[in-house]
Write an enzyme that holds these catalytic residues in place. Structure first.
Site, PDB file in Angstrom:
ATOM      1  N   GLU A  35       0.866  -1.163   0.000  1.00  0.00           N
ATOM      2  CA  GLU A  35       0.000   0.000   0.000  1.00  0.00           C
ATOM      3  C   GLU A  35       0.917   1.232   0.000  1.00  0.00           C
ATOM      4  O   GLU A  35       1.820   1.319   0.822  1.00  0.00           O
ATOM      5  CB  GLU A  35      -0.878  -0.003   1.259  1.00  0.00           C
ATOM      6  CG  GLU A  35      -1.855   1.140   1.248  1.00  0.00           C
ATOM      7  CD  GLU A  35      -2.759   1.192   2.478  1.00  0.00           C
ATOM      8  OE1 GLU A  35      -2.673   0.303   3.337  1.00  0.00           O
ATOM      9  OE2 GLU A  35      -3.543   2.152   2.550  1.00  0.00           O
ATOM     10  N   ARG A 262       5.039 -12.866   9.872  1.00  0.00           N
ATOM     11  CA  ARG A 262       5.755 -11.641   9.533  1.00  0.00           C
ATOM     12  C   ARG A 262       7.101 -11.600  10.231  1.00  0.00           C
ATOM     13  O   ARG A 262       7.323 -12.294  11.222  1.00  0.00           O
ATOM     14  CB  ARG A 262       4.930 -10.397   9.855  1.00  0.00           C
ATOM     15  CG  ARG A 262       4.400 -10.313  11.260  1.00  0.00           C
ATOM     16  CD  ARG A 262       3.442  -9.145  11.431  1.00  0.00           C
ATOM     17  NE  ARG A 262       4.104  -7.867  11.282  1.00  0.00           N
ATOM     18  CZ  ARG A 262       3.712  -6.929  10.416  1.00  0.00           C
ATOM     19  NH1 ARG A 262       2.692  -7.122   9.626  1.00  0.00           N
ATOM     20  NH2 ARG A 262       4.352  -5.775  10.349  1.00  0.00           N
ATOM     21  N   LYS A 272       4.657   0.701   9.243  1.00  0.00           N
ATOM     22  CA  LYS A 272       4.767   1.984   8.566  1.00  0.00           C
ATOM     23  C   LYS A 272       4.167   3.099   9.413  1.00  0.00           C
ATOM     24  O   LYS A 272       4.701   4.201   9.463  1.00  0.00           O
ATOM     25  CB  LYS A 272       4.052   1.929   7.215  1.00  0.00           C
ATOM     26  CG  LYS A 272       4.883   1.264   6.126  1.00  0.00           C
ATOM     27  CD  LYS A 272       4.131   1.259   4.805  1.00  0.00           C
ATOM     28  CE  LYS A 272       3.202   0.081   4.714  1.00  0.00           C
ATOM     29  NZ  LYS A 272       2.475  -0.025   3.463  1.00  0.00           N
TER      30      LYS A 272
HETATM   31  P1  ATP Z   1       2.705  -1.997   7.828  1.00  0.00           P
HETATM   32  O1  ATP Z   1       2.020  -2.537   9.032  1.00  0.00           O
HETATM   33  O2  ATP Z   1       4.130  -1.698   8.033  1.00  0.00           O
HETATM   34  O3  ATP Z   1       1.961  -0.859   7.179  1.00  0.00           O
HETATM   35  P2  ATP Z   1       1.497  -3.614   5.893  1.00  0.00           P
HETATM   36  O4  ATP Z   1       1.367  -5.087   5.935  1.00  0.00           O
HETATM   37  O5  ATP Z   1       0.286  -2.823   6.146  1.00  0.00           O
HETATM   38  O6  ATP Z   1       2.690  -3.201   6.806  1.00  0.00           O
HETATM   39  P3  ATP Z   1       1.623  -3.420   3.074  1.00  0.00           P
HETATM   40  O7  ATP Z   1       2.112  -2.318   2.227  1.00  0.00           O
HETATM   41  O8  ATP Z   1       0.185  -3.739   3.064  1.00  0.00           O
HETATM   42  O9  ATP Z   1       2.098  -3.105   4.544  1.00  0.00           O
HETATM   43  O10 ATP Z   1       2.496  -4.744   2.825  1.00  0.00           O
HETATM   44  C1  ATP Z   1       2.827  -5.274   1.582  1.00  0.00           C
HETATM   45  C2  ATP Z   1       3.182  -6.723   1.776  1.00  0.00           C
HETATM   46  O11 ATP Z   1       4.288  -6.839   2.673  1.00  0.00           O
HETATM   47  C3  ATP Z   1       2.041  -7.499   2.367  1.00  0.00           C
HETATM   48  O12 ATP Z   1       1.890  -8.695   1.650  1.00  0.00           O
HETATM   49  C4  ATP Z   1       2.463  -7.746   3.785  1.00  0.00           C
HETATM   50  O13 ATP Z   1       1.916  -8.925   4.280  1.00  0.00           O
HETATM   51  C5  ATP Z   1       3.985  -7.786   3.683  1.00  0.00           C
HETATM   52  N1  ATP Z   1       4.600  -7.408   4.950  1.00  0.00           N
HETATM   53  C6  ATP Z   1       4.407  -6.268   5.652  1.00  0.00           C
HETATM   54  N2  ATP Z   1       5.093  -6.283   6.803  1.00  0.00           N
HETATM   55  C7  ATP Z   1       5.765  -7.459   6.843  1.00  0.00           C
HETATM   56  C8  ATP Z   1       6.647  -8.087   7.782  1.00  0.00           C
HETATM   57  N3  ATP Z   1       6.981  -7.496   8.917  1.00  0.00           N
HETATM   58  N4  ATP Z   1       7.132  -9.312   7.467  1.00  0.00           N
HETATM   59  C9  ATP Z   1       6.806  -9.904   6.323  1.00  0.00           C
HETATM   60  N5  ATP Z   1       5.985  -9.392   5.407  1.00  0.00           N
HETATM   61  C10 ATP Z   1       5.457  -8.176   5.649  1.00  0.00           C
HETATM   62 MG    MG Z   2      -1.449  -2.695   5.008  1.00  0.00          MG
END
Ligand code: ATP
Ligand code: MG
Length: 551
Positions: A35, A262, A272
């Site tokens: 995102e 994760r 983020k």
């Molecule tokens: P954040 O909580 O940091 O915003 P998010 O999962 O909302 O992380 P996205 O941009 O939606 O961020 O993530 C893109 C991809 O990266 C998704 O498939 C998510 O599952 C993966 N991802 C995010 N954080 C991790 C992590 N700590 N370990 C492994 N994969 C991750």
């Molecule tokens: Mg997200």
């Protein structure tokens, strides 16, 4: 000779192997779906290496980069560019153009209409509070919305008018008609469209209704022909909804969602939202502050992409939640730079050495290897003259037998140069040593002096006449506690010494150093030229990582 298979093995790759073996799929398609609401961090690197790594290792496999952009209020095109840059820097190539979920808004809208026509979705006018109330709890089933039974034609009409902008935000939403009594809260008639009068970074003002993540993601996967949709464990209870949507619309491909745990990293925030808060509170200088666990921060700090890929490989992919030691990330960086980082000398806390028996007008050019174990990296020249700088910590008037550096009336070797002996020193009014007077032995140049003298200590130095002044930013971990994510107030657990500034000298060769490419500053650590603040007049170096693990 049989080829050693160095590809990682994990439960997801096992599933893919089976799907290829049974003929369920002839080719594999993955995607990485960030995102664009912030910069990518080390957790995303794990997901990138997993998804793009599969595309790289399997024949006929590809991976898309798709921005999951259903929340225009929080998203920005600057993030789109930064994310694409990070993925490319990590060494991966997406298939075709960058994709956006918003590319499919028209199709997604049509699938929503199809659901309504089949009485599988309805326009609901409960407000936020009522919606919450009707949803029930984990222990108590929900209640049907009074709008659930409204005629199909009425929902169709209202949904079209929602799109036309006739209704205000929050006044209506489209919900899937599933089961208000489901033990899975996600299945209790989830919202699939909401009204948002927001400008979108890709679609501009075309839309005032936006599909929700759960409705968008599965359809986007199916449209792109994704075979394995890999996400983190928190999406496990979204999976029934993912499957429900695809089962209830007229789309043929049925991608399979698979969850993995994760990455959690010691002393590190991997969210983020929380990283953004550090920036807002001005606790760091931005997304690419070298103390940030963002890909851009780590790049700026000098972490090589190869080290991040190696780290991802070592941590593996499982369904077990755990926290990885920061030391294991640093070990990957250190191992990489030990093998590949050119050597150089820098003095971070200088005091002057005057070689009293060295001719005042003389200056010579010594030769040193760029890398002691890799001749292919060539040699560099080091100017040497009567006055030099050494590190303040490398001279003591007296030192015990464990002190192998320069002390009065003792010899030490200057790295890549001569053996010197300290004869005298001068202090300022406060008693700080300002100059050390030494004599050198002209016959000791080179690694194995013929004179058989036993000189244990070796110290680094920089010529005082020909050098470059430099600022050194010595970074350490940002937080003092193992799990800063669990703190309600992260300010109270910040490491006050996460950045220490020093000013000193480097050998002139470093004026040519490429930003982000780390060197080993002998005896000091790995450092790289800062990609933002370093100029020809004012060199700035970031400490990538210390020479040895310190905790
Ligand atoms: P954040 O909580 O940091 O915003 P998010 O999962 O909302 O992380 P996205 O941009 O939606 O961020 O993530 C893109 C991809 O990266 C998704 O498939 C998510 O599952 C993966 N991802 C995010 N954080 C991790 C992590 N700590 N370990 C492994 N994969 C991750
Ligand atoms: Mg997200």
């Amino acid at each position: 000779m049989t080829q050693v298979d160095t590809r990682p093995s994990n439960f997801i790759r096992n599933i893919i192997d089976d799907d290829l073996k049974t003929g369920k799929h002839q080719s594999i398609q993955t995607r990485f779906p960030p995102e664009p609401n912030g910069y990518l961090h080390i957790g995303h690197a794990k997901s990138i290496c997993l998804n793009f790594g599969i595309a790289k290792d399997y024949e006929n496999a590809t991976c898309n980069l798709r921005f999951d952009d259903t929340n225009p209020v929080k998203e920005d095109v600057d993030y789109v560019h930064a994310i694409a840059k990070d993925v490319a820097w990590l060494g991966f190539e997406w298939q075709g153009d960058i994709r956006y979920s918003s590319d499919y808004f028209e199709q997604i809208y049509n699938y929503a209409v199809e659901l309504i026509e089949n009485d599988k979705a309805y326009v609901c006018e409960l407000n936020a509070e009522q919606t919450r109330e009707y949803r029930g709890t984990l222990t108590c089933p929900g209640k049907d919305s009074p709008f659930r039974s409204r005629p199909v034609a009425e929902s169709l009409d209202l949904f079209k008018r929602m799109r036309a902008g006739e209704f205000s935000e929050g006044s209506m939403m489209l919900r899937a008609k599933i089961d208000m009594a489901s033990p899975n809260m996600k299945m209790r008639d989830p919202v699939i469209y909401r009204i948002r009068f927001a400008h979108h970074h890709q679609t501009g003002d075309k839309w005032c209704i936006y599909p929700m993540y759960d409705f968008t993601h599965c359809i986007s996967d199916a449209i792109e022909g994704v075979t394995h949709s890999l996400c983190t464990l928190e999406f496990e209870d979204h999976r029934p909804l993912y499957d429900w949507v695809l089962a209830n619309i007229s789309i043929a491909p049925k991608p399979r969602q698979i969850e993995f745990s994760r990455l959690n990293l010691q002393y590190t925030l991997t969210s983020k939202r929380k990283l953004n808060a550090l920036i807002e509170d001005k606790l760091v200088s931005g997304w690419d502050d070298p103390r940030m666990p963002t890909i851009s921060g780590m790049r700026r700090r000098g972490y090589p992409a190869t080290a991040l890929r190696e780290f991802s490989k070592r941590i593996g992919v499982t369904k077990q939640e755990n926290t990885v030691e920061l030391a294991s990330l640093e070990a990957c960086v250190r191992e990489d730079l030990e093998a590949n980082g050119p050597r150089a000398m820098a003095v971070l806390d200088p005091i002057k050495v005057i070689i009293t028996n060295y001719d005042e007008d003389k200056s010579e050019s010594l030769t040193a290897p760029v890398h002691p174990k890799d001749e292919t990296m060539g040699t560099r020249s080091l100017p040497f003259s009567r006055e030099l700088y050494i590190d303040r910590a490398d001279f003591k008037e007296v030192g015990n037998k464990h002190y192998k550096r320069l002390k009065l009336n003792q010899e030490v070797r200057l790295r890549n140069a001569y053996v010197i002996r300290a004869d005298d020193f001068k202090t300022d009014d406060a008693g700080n040593i300002t100059e050390v007077y030494c004599t050198y032995d002209a016959g000791t140049l080179g690694k194995n002096p013929e004179d058989g003298r036993k000189v244990k200590g070796v110290i680094h130095w920089v010529d005082a006449k020909i050098n470059k002044t430099a600022e050194f930013r010595v970074y350490d971990r940002l937080f003092l506690v193992d799990n800063p994510g669990a703190e309600s107030d992260v300010n109270s657990v910040l490491n006050p010494d996460s950045l220490i500034l020093k000013h000193g000298y480097v050998e002139t060769n470093l004026a040519e150093a490429v930003a982000e490419k780390a060197y080993q500053f002998e005896r000091e650590g790995y450092f790289c030229t800062d990609n933002k603040d370093s100029t020809a007049e004012h060199l700035v170096f970031n400490r990538t990582v210390a020479l040895r693990a310190t905790f």
